[in-house]
Design a protein around this motif. Structure first.
Motif, PDB file in Angstrom:
ATOM      1  N   PHE A   1       1.308  -1.273   0.084  1.00 55.77           N
ATOM      2  CA  PHE A   1       0.177   0.382  -0.058  1.00 55.77           C
ATOM      3  C   PHE A   1       0.908   1.153  -0.003  1.00 55.77           C
ATOM      4  N   GLY A   2       0.555   2.439   0.325  1.00 55.39           N
ATOM      5  CA  GLY A   2       1.000   3.746  -0.718  1.00 55.39           C
ATOM      6  C   GLY A   2       1.234   4.017  -1.910  1.00 55.39           C
ATOM      7  N   HIS A   3       1.482   5.952  -2.020  1.00 54.53           N
ATOM      8  CA  HIS A   3       1.647   6.016  -3.039  1.00 54.53           C
ATOM      9  C   HIS A   3       2.640   6.971  -2.931  1.00 54.53           C
ATOM     10  N   TYR A   4       2.871   7.867  -4.268  1.00 55.86           N
ATOM     11  CA  TYR A   4       3.992   9.184  -4.435  1.00 55.86           C
ATOM     12  C   TYR A   4       2.908  10.274  -4.434  1.00 55.86           C
ATOM     13  N   GLY A   5       2.925  11.053  -3.150  1.00 55.62           N
ATOM     14  CA  GLY A   5       2.489  12.474  -2.092  1.00 55.62           C
ATOM     15  C   GLY A   5       3.242  13.879  -1.594  1.00 55.62           C
ATOM     16  N   THR A   6       2.479  14.971  -1.222  1.00 59.60           N
ATOM     17  CA  THR A   6       3.485  15.588  -0.015  1.00 59.60           C
ATOM     18  C   THR A   6       2.297  15.797   0.980  1.00 59.60           C
ATOM     19  N   TYR A   7       0.569  14.224   0.695  1.00 65.56           N
ATOM     20  CA  TYR A   7       0.494  15.043   1.988  1.00 65.56           C
ATOM     21  C   TYR A   7       0.860  13.992   3.101  1.00 65.56           C
ATOM     22  N   ALA A   8      -0.239  14.359   4.154  1.00 59.93           N
ATOM     23  CA  ALA A   8       0.438  13.310   4.964  1.00 59.93           C
ATOM     24  C   ALA A   8      -0.582  12.063   4.893  1.00 59.93           C
ATOM     25  N   GLY A   9       0.497  10.755   5.156  1.00 58.99           N
ATOM     26  CA  GLY A   9      -0.370   9.349   4.805  1.00 58.99           C
ATOM     27  C   GLY A   9       0.559   9.687   3.580  1.00 58.99           C
ATOM     28  N   GLU A  10       0.774  10.356   2.616  1.00 58.56           N
ATOM     29  CA  GLU A  10       1.120   9.866   1.330  1.00 58.56           C
ATOM     30  C   GLU A  10       3.299   9.746   1.380  1.00 58.56           C
ATOM     31  N   TYR A  11       4.161   9.192   0.776  1.00 53.82           N
ATOM     32  CA  TYR A  11       5.107   8.725   0.058  1.00 53.82           C
ATOM     33  C   TYR A  11       6.346  10.191  -0.737  1.00 53.82           C
ATOM     34  N   GLN A  12       6.633  10.826  -0.371  1.00 58.93           N
ATOM     35  CA  GLN A  12       7.408  12.079  -1.239  1.00 58.93           C
ATOM     36  C   GLN A  12       8.875  11.182  -1.570  1.00 58.93           C
ATOM     37  N   ARG A  13       9.293  10.980  -0.420  1.00 59.89           N
ATOM     38  CA  ARG A  13      10.992  10.137  -0.801  1.00 59.89           C
ATOM     39  C   ARG A  13      11.392   9.084   0.410  1.00 59.89           C
ATOM     40  N   ASN A  14      10.170   7.938   0.378  1.00 60.06           N
ATOM     41  CA  ASN A  14      10.575   7.275   1.433  1.00 60.06           C
ATOM     42  C   ASN A  14      11.554   6.794   1.522  1.00 60.06           C
ATOM     43  N   HIS A  15      12.225   6.967   2.553  1.00 59.12           N
ATOM     44  CA  HIS A  15      13.755   5.866   2.912  1.00 59.12           C
ATOM     45  C   HIS A  15      14.049   5.169   3.702  1.00 59.12           C
ATOM     46  N   GLN A  16      13.471   5.302   4.684  1.00 64.63           N
ATOM     47  CA  GLN A  16      13.153   3.610   6.120  1.00 64.63           C
ATOM     48  C   GLN A  16      11.430   3.362   6.033  1.00 64.63           C
ATOM     49  N   MET A  17      11.355   2.696   6.433  1.00 63.15           N
ATOM     50  CA  MET A  17      10.173   1.791   6.981  1.00 63.15           C
ATOM     51  C   MET A  17      10.659   0.714   8.511  1.00 63.15           C
ATOM     52  N   GLU A  18      10.048   1.048   9.792  1.00 63.56           N
ATOM     53  CA  GLU A  18      10.515   0.289  10.726  1.00 63.56           C
ATOM     54  C   GLU A  18       9.338   0.228  11.441  1.00 63.56           C
ATOM     55  N   PHE A  19       8.789  -1.457  12.219  1.00 65.06           N
ATOM     56  CA  PHE A  19       8.455  -1.424  12.856  1.00 65.06           C
ATOM     57  C   PHE A  19       8.678  -1.286  14.359  1.00 65.06           C
ATOM     58  N   ASP A  20       7.472  -0.270  15.349  1.00 67.94           N
ATOM     59  CA  ASP A  20       7.416  -0.731  16.432  1.00 67.94           C
ATOM     60  C   ASP A  20       7.250  -2.085  17.382  1.00 67.94           C
ATOM     61  N   LEU A  21       7.747  -1.796  19.160  1.00 65.56           N
ATOM     62  CA  LEU A  21       7.119  -3.281  19.427  1.00 65.56           C
ATOM     63  C   LEU A  21       6.004  -3.543  19.821  1.00 65.56           C
ATOM     64  N   LYS A  22       4.991  -2.762  18.927  1.00 66.45           N
ATOM     65  CA  LYS A  22       3.637  -2.520  19.339  1.00 66.45           C
ATOM     66  C   LYS A  22       3.505  -2.838  17.692  1.00 66.45           C
ATOM     67  N   GLY A  23       4.057  -3.234  16.898  1.00 69.89           N
ATOM     68  CA  GLY A  23       3.805  -3.064  15.615  1.00 69.89           C
ATOM     69  C   GLY A  23       3.184  -2.041  14.518  1.00 69.89           C
ATOM     70  N   ASN A  24       3.119  -1.290  14.882  1.00 68.83           N
ATOM     71  CA  ASN A  24       2.969   0.091  14.249  1.00 68.83           C
ATOM     72  C   ASN A  24       4.496  -0.009  13.822  1.00 68.83           C
TER      73      ASN A  24
END
Length: 382
Positions: A339-362
């Protein structure tokens, strides 16, 4: 054939095929977490009129605190009015390079940058890249620059280790150009690290300039071993990037991440070859998987993070070339959702560089000037 006979025949076929259909559909029915933006994280505005530059790395520690590493020197000049002498506006000043946020999104502490390096006598990266919090709570950062910069800044051939409050502890390598992918004293654009709590070894994705995984003692910096794609010796042969065809490259092309699972397997992102390779800790090759093979640009395999259950059932993978978040099943590397797509609004990605789980899976996602939090909305828990 009469209608009743046709109906009976169809019912019989449906009964015969039903077990096969159920079996085939089982993996698709697997409970996979689903996400939505959490607009309450972090707490804004940041303190002290702080502004962020390029986000170089993020990681979640054992307290479920997010650590962020950015480049203060890359905050846009128009946002630094309060830092001028005399000030030209109320906003803003560059935040310290390393910031710790608590679970609610409040700033806990911040430190780091070229001035701190001068005071403590170590080298600060020219183009920051990667942040990792090890099992002792220590902070590791590196840099991705592989050539002399336009401003005369040196290539990044190093990785640094700090205590949680910013005390300098260890430097592996130093500023300057690569000495080759077989040299054990110098890195070149090292992108990420992972530290093994069993052996106290630091595994480095030495991948913007060199083409390898290299391993050192995490306290002394003593060299242990290294390997390239498929566990073979790394080379500096100039190879074209993967073209999406059936023949896979024999060497890495931008080793951009490395992450260990609880069972000891190591996952290495070969970003510009659009693949993930899996190894044992000694460098033995285990498996690989290609994702979105025709992707050019930034590639499709940016980094991975482990779902925080006992088996690390899932992984989240950042796909920077397609501006997407990907959920993988770790046991077979199969893609479960995207999921996800390009954009500059909240919840969109412009230059997504890294994604990390926290300890609750968020999931936390980093871009050039912001980190966003995606919260679980379908009740799946680690």
């Amino acid at each position: 054939m009469r209608r009743s006979t046709i109906r009976s025949t169809l019912c019989w076929l449906a009964l015969m095929l039903a077990p096969l259909n159920v079996q085939a559909a089982a993996p698709a029915a697997e409970k996979v977490p689903e996400y939505a933006l959490d607009p309450t994280w972090p707490k804004l505005p940041l303190p002290n009129h702080w502004a962020l530059g390029l986000i170089n790395g993020i990681h979640v520690d054992a307290k479920n605190h997010l650590w962020l590493y950015h480049s203060p020197e890359l905050v846009p000049k128009y946002a630094l009015g309060a830092a001028q002498t005399p000030p030209t506006g109320k906003c803003c000043v560059a935040a310290p390079a390393i910031i710790e946020f608590d679970e609610a999104g409040n700033v806990v502490r911040a430190w780091g940058g070229p001035e701190d390096a001068k005071k403590q006598g170590y080298d600060w990266p020219s183009a920051g890249h990667g942040l990792y919090v090890d099992y002792k709570g220590n902070i590791w950062i590196g840099g991705s620059q592989t050539r002399v910069g336009a401003d005369g800044s040196q290539p990044d051939g190093l990785y640094l280790k700090f205590s949680p409050d910013g005390k300098f502890l260890l430097q592996i390598g130093g500023p300057g150009p690569s000495k080759g992918s077989l040299d054990t004293t110098q890195l070149s654009g090292a992108a990420a690290v992972d530290v093994d709590p069993v052996t106290n070894e630091v595994f480095i994705a030495d991948g913007y300039g060199n083409h390898r995984v290299i391993v050192f003692d995490a306290d002394t910096g003593k060299f242990k071993r290294q390997w390239g794609a498929y566990g073979k010796p790394p080379t500096d042969e100039k190879l074209p990037r993967y073209d999406g065809g059936p023949e896979l490259p024999k060497q890495f092309n931008l080793v951009h991440c490395i992450r260990s699972a609880k069972d000891g397997l190591l996952y290495v992102c070969d970003r510009l070859n659009n693949r993930l390779q899996v190894f044992k800790k000694d460098g033995t090759f285990v498996a690989e998987q290609v994702y979105e093979p025709m992707t050019k640009g930034s590639g499709s395999v940016g980094n991975v993070s482990m779902w925080p259950d006992a088996k690390n059932t899932f992984m989240v993978m950042n796909d920077p070339g397609n501006f997407e978040t990907v959920i993988l099943r770790r046991s077979d590397l199969k893609e479960l959702s995207r999921f996800g797509h390009y954009g500059t609004y909240a919840g969109e990605y412009q230059r997504n560089h890294q994604m990390e789980f926290d300890l609750k899976g968020n999931i936390f996602t980093s871009e050039d000037f912001r980190v966003q939090k995606l919260k679980i909305v379908n009740g799946v828990k680690p």
